[in-house]
Design an enzyme around this catalytic site. Structure first.
Site, mmCIF file in Angstrom:
data_model
loop_
_atom_site.group_PDB
_atom_site.id
_atom_site.type_symbol
_atom_site.label_atom_id
_atom_site.label_comp_id
_atom_site.label_asym_id
_atom_site.label_seq_id
_atom_site.Cartn_x
_atom_site.Cartn_y
_atom_site.Cartn_z
ATOM 1 N N CYS B 160 0.850 -1.081 -0.047
ATOM 2 C CA CYS B 160 0.207 0.041 -0.050
ATOM 3 C C CYS B 160 0.988 1.526 0.128
ATOM 4 O O CYS B 160 0.316 2.156 -0.118
ATOM 5 C CB CYS B 160 -1.063 -0.158 1.204
ATOM 6 S SG CYS B 160 -2.161 -1.479 1.044
ATOM 7 N N HIS B 289 -1.195 8.536 5.906
ATOM 8 C CA HIS B 289 -1.599 7.289 5.465
ATOM 9 C C HIS B 289 -3.071 7.131 6.072
ATOM 10 O O HIS B 289 -3.996 6.737 5.330
ATOM 11 C CB HIS B 289 -0.683 6.009 5.979
ATOM 12 C CG HIS B 289 -0.950 4.975 5.184
ATOM 13 N ND1 HIS B 289 -0.920 4.624 3.620
ATOM 14 C CD2 HIS B 289 -1.186 3.395 5.792
ATOM 15 C CE1 HIS B 289 -1.260 3.625 3.418
ATOM 16 N NE2 HIS B 289 -1.291 2.883 4.654
ATOM 17 N N HIS B 326 -9.405 2.701 1.474
ATOM 18 C CA HIS B 326 -7.922 2.586 1.364
ATOM 19 C C HIS B 326 -7.716 1.933 -0.202
ATOM 20 O O HIS B 326 -8.161 0.709 -0.433
ATOM 21 C CB HIS B 326 -7.506 1.481 2.364
ATOM 22 C CG HIS B 326 -6.094 1.618 2.328
ATOM 23 N ND1 HIS B 326 -5.245 1.856 0.980
ATOM 24 C CD2 HIS B 326 -5.086 1.064 3.169
ATOM 25 C CE1 HIS B 326 -3.937 1.788 1.537
ATOM 26 N NE2 HIS B 326 -3.923 1.286 2.930
#
Lengths: 269, 398
Positions: B160, B289, B326
């Site tokens: 990610c 994040h 996400h």
């Protein structure tokens, strides 16, 4: 840019001395030459995939070759560049086949090991690496690009040493690879390789119109090893006593190349 | 040799121009719709409709509901490629690729590549094209063909953090003079593969995504693509801004969880700031994040406080994952684009879902509504499975 050490495991055995003169002839019609999983002890490796263990073993071989201890590469000053074209295929397939919707029962705990990052993660954990970190996906051209990335990290002073690790496995997806015979030439040879780099210097990363001699040699002796191929080329150049390794790698119609310096004296296995 | 090192170091300190950007997201399939959605607080998360989720604990996410058909020449069944090429069309609506094809590179980050194609290849046993599409680097090559890029084509997969790592590698290609233009960014799409994985790990929340909120209980996934057109700052105007610095690191700690102290992330953030030549006082915005998991948000807060010191409390810190979910490989690129658009328009999107402060997360997370504030230098942080960390320092404006 200096090659401090090389670790190489292939379906033919350990190191370049195990490579046959002609992989195609040695394969004798076999499409895949498998690589046995080295033993790895410890609870941490209980869930780790074969590819993870192979990556760790390749680094260990490179450290032995370089005469370095684990302590000498641990910490934030060693970068890790990992590259593979396909070593996530087996774990992905196992997870897909394990879908309850298909009658499978694979535990979700296995999911993190489906990511390409699982192999370098296990390497980083095992050796305590906390430096620069790049993971590339692709065939032999990406293997070249991994060497270039390591050179960039070293040249920029972002690390003192860099490990370039490549792993390729094929057994679990042999049927899928068989469909792609038009894209990859056989035999497919499972491999794990590591090149430990230090120092500085322009590696001359650029497109290459024709294959370098080392690309041809690595292909002939090792077979199709995808991202591992340029690293095998480095190992072969060093064994030949060359002062530099000009390696190229081709994938999906693109061929890239770099040149690395090799130590003039060595004491490797 | 010393001269070479100096040259590399100088070039790495030289900024990279962000000429244009393009996106495909649950909020919209073009840059300005995406941006207005973030600013006005549109929630892009809803029930997943494209594949079966009834057997999963959580069946919601940031799904792109309508994708326009691509031109015949680019027709593909691979959804990842379709989303990616949609973003590329948006990018090319804002910029022209003026370099020779051999000097145009593509660097894409992805956590999943075209894994759904692997699923199809196994289940349906069709021809070689689908099997090859299961390789994670296939969508990047589809993009290169689409835009006529004949230079290096790299796929980065730092989970990610991929979108940020890809932008960094793209900048490296420019500084190494291996390309004159780089299309860099990230993408990933939703599918059963990834939904099953995160669902089984109990990482998905049944609540809404609440980054940094006291009640946060997990993440939701989304699908998207984000692309930037990069050029050397000395060669091009930078209408959107500049990349001042980047760095990556590994945790060497755990296969799926971040280092408990955030040491790897801290190393990456400090490295990016050093490469950019900035001090904590220069940072005007942090794009975190901010996944909405208990561990990530606490660790990230701690790292920001250590790195920014006394400045930490005065810097707006936002997460756009409450709006998009996400988006994995796309996340960091979309967040970097957000930073540049925030500087362009003088407005910082809020952290959607953040309502109740957590004593352990005590920074300014831009609650409730977008904030009108002038920002110039932004820090964007990313983490991923396998102990992947990456940080970018960006500067808005021409």
């Amino acid at each position: 840019m200096l090659v401090l050490g090389v670790g190489l495991l292939t379906g033919w055995g350990s190191g370049t001395s195990a490579l046959p003169g002609d992989a195609r002839a040695a394969a004798d019609g076999r499409r895949v030459i498998p690589l046995a999983t080295p033993p790895c002890e410890g609870e941490r490796f209980r869930r780790a995939t074969r590819e993870c263990v192979l990556g760790v073993a390749a680094v260990e071989a490179a450290l032995t070759d370089a005469g370095l201890s684990r302590a000498e590469i641990s910490g934030p000053d060693t970068a890790l560049v990992y590259v593979t074209a396909a070593a996530y295929g087996s774990s992905n397939r196992r997870f897909i086949d394990g879908d309850a919707g298909r009658g499978g029962t694979t535990s979700g705990l296995y999911f993190p090991y489906t990511a390409p990052s699982a192999v370098p993660a296990e390497v980083a954990i095992d050796y305590g690496l906390r430096g620069g970190y790049v993971i590339l996906v692709g065939g032999a051209a990406a293997g070249v690009e991994a060497l270039w990335q390591a050179a960039m990290l070293l040249g920029a002073g972002r690390c003192e040493r860099a490990l370039v690790v490549a792993v390729e496995t094929f057994v679990e997806c042999e049927d899928l690879w068989a469909r792609g015979r038009w894209a990859v030439r056989g035999p497919l040879v499972e491999a794990a390789a590591c090149v430990l780099l230090e120092g500085d210097g322009d590696v001359g990363y650029a497109a290459a119109a024709i294959p370098a001699a080392l690309e041809t040699l690595a292909r002939r002796r090792a077979g199709e090893t995808l991202a591992c191929e340029p690293l095998i080329g480095v190992a072969l150049a060093r064994d030949a006593g060359d002062r530099q390794a000009a390696v190229t790698g081709q994938w999906r119609g693109r061929r890239m190349g770099v040149t690395l310096a090799l130590p003039t004296t060595r004491a490797y296995v | 040799m010393v001269q070479f090192l100096r040259r590399v170091a100088d070039v790495l300190r030289a900024p990279v121009a962000v000429v244009a950007a393009g996106v495909a997201t649950p909020l919209g399939l073009d840059l300005e719709t995406f941006w207005s959605g973030l600013v006005t607080g549109v929630d892009g998360i809803g029930p997943i409709e494209r594949f079966a989720v009834a057997d999963l604990r959580v069946g919601r996410g940031g799904e792109i509901k309508k994708l326009a058909a691509l031109a015949d020449a680019a027709a593909t069944s691979c959804r990842a490629s379709v989303v990616l090429l949609t973003a590329a069309d948006d990018l090319l609506a804002h910029a022209t690729l003026t370099a020779e094809p051999a000097r145009i590179a593509v660097v894409l980050g992805t956590a999943l590549g075209g894994v759904d194609e692997l699923d199809r290849a196994i289940a349906e046993a069709p021809g070689p094209r689908v099997a090859a599409g299961g390789l994670y680097d296939s969508p990047a090559h589809a993009l290169a063909r689409r835009i006529g890029a004949g230079g290096p084509v790299l796929t980065v997969s730092t989970a990610c953090a991929s979108g940020a790592t890809a932008i960094g590698v793209g900048a490296d290609l420019l500084t190494a003079d291996a390309a004159d233009l780089v299309v860099a960014g990230g993408y990933d799409v939703l599918g059963r593969f990834v939904m099953r994985g995160f669902d089984a790990l109990r990482s998905l929340t049944r609540d809404r995504v609440r980054p940094f909120d006291r009640r946060r209980s997990g993440l939701l996934l989304g699908e998207a693509a984000g692309l930037m057109l990069l050029a050397r700052a000395c060669d091009a105007r930078a209408p959107l801004g500049r990349l001042l610095g980047h760095a990556s690191s590994s945790d060497g700690s755990h296969i799926a969880a971040p280092d408990p102290e955030g040491r790897g992330l801290e190393h990456a953030v400090r490295g990016a700031m050093a490469a950019a030549g900035i001090a904590p006082a220069d940072v005007d915005l942090v794009s975190a994040h901010g996944t909405g998991t208990v561990l990530n948000d606490r660790i990230e807060t701690g790292v920001l406080k250590r790195v920014l010191g006394a400045r930490a409390g005065g810097v707006p810190v936002n997460s756009i994952k409450g709006a998009l979910g996400h988006t994995m490989g796309a996340a960091a690129t979309l967040e970097a684009i957000m930073c540049l658009l925030a500087a362009r328009d003088g407005v910082v999107p809020s952290t959607l879902g953040y309502e109740e402060p957590d004593p352990e997360c005590d920074l300014d997370y831009v609650p409730r509504a977008a904030r009108h504030v002038r920002t110039r230098v932004s820090l964007s942080t990313s983490l991923g499975f396998g102990g992947c960390n990456a940080a970018l320092v960006l500067e808005g404006g021409a």
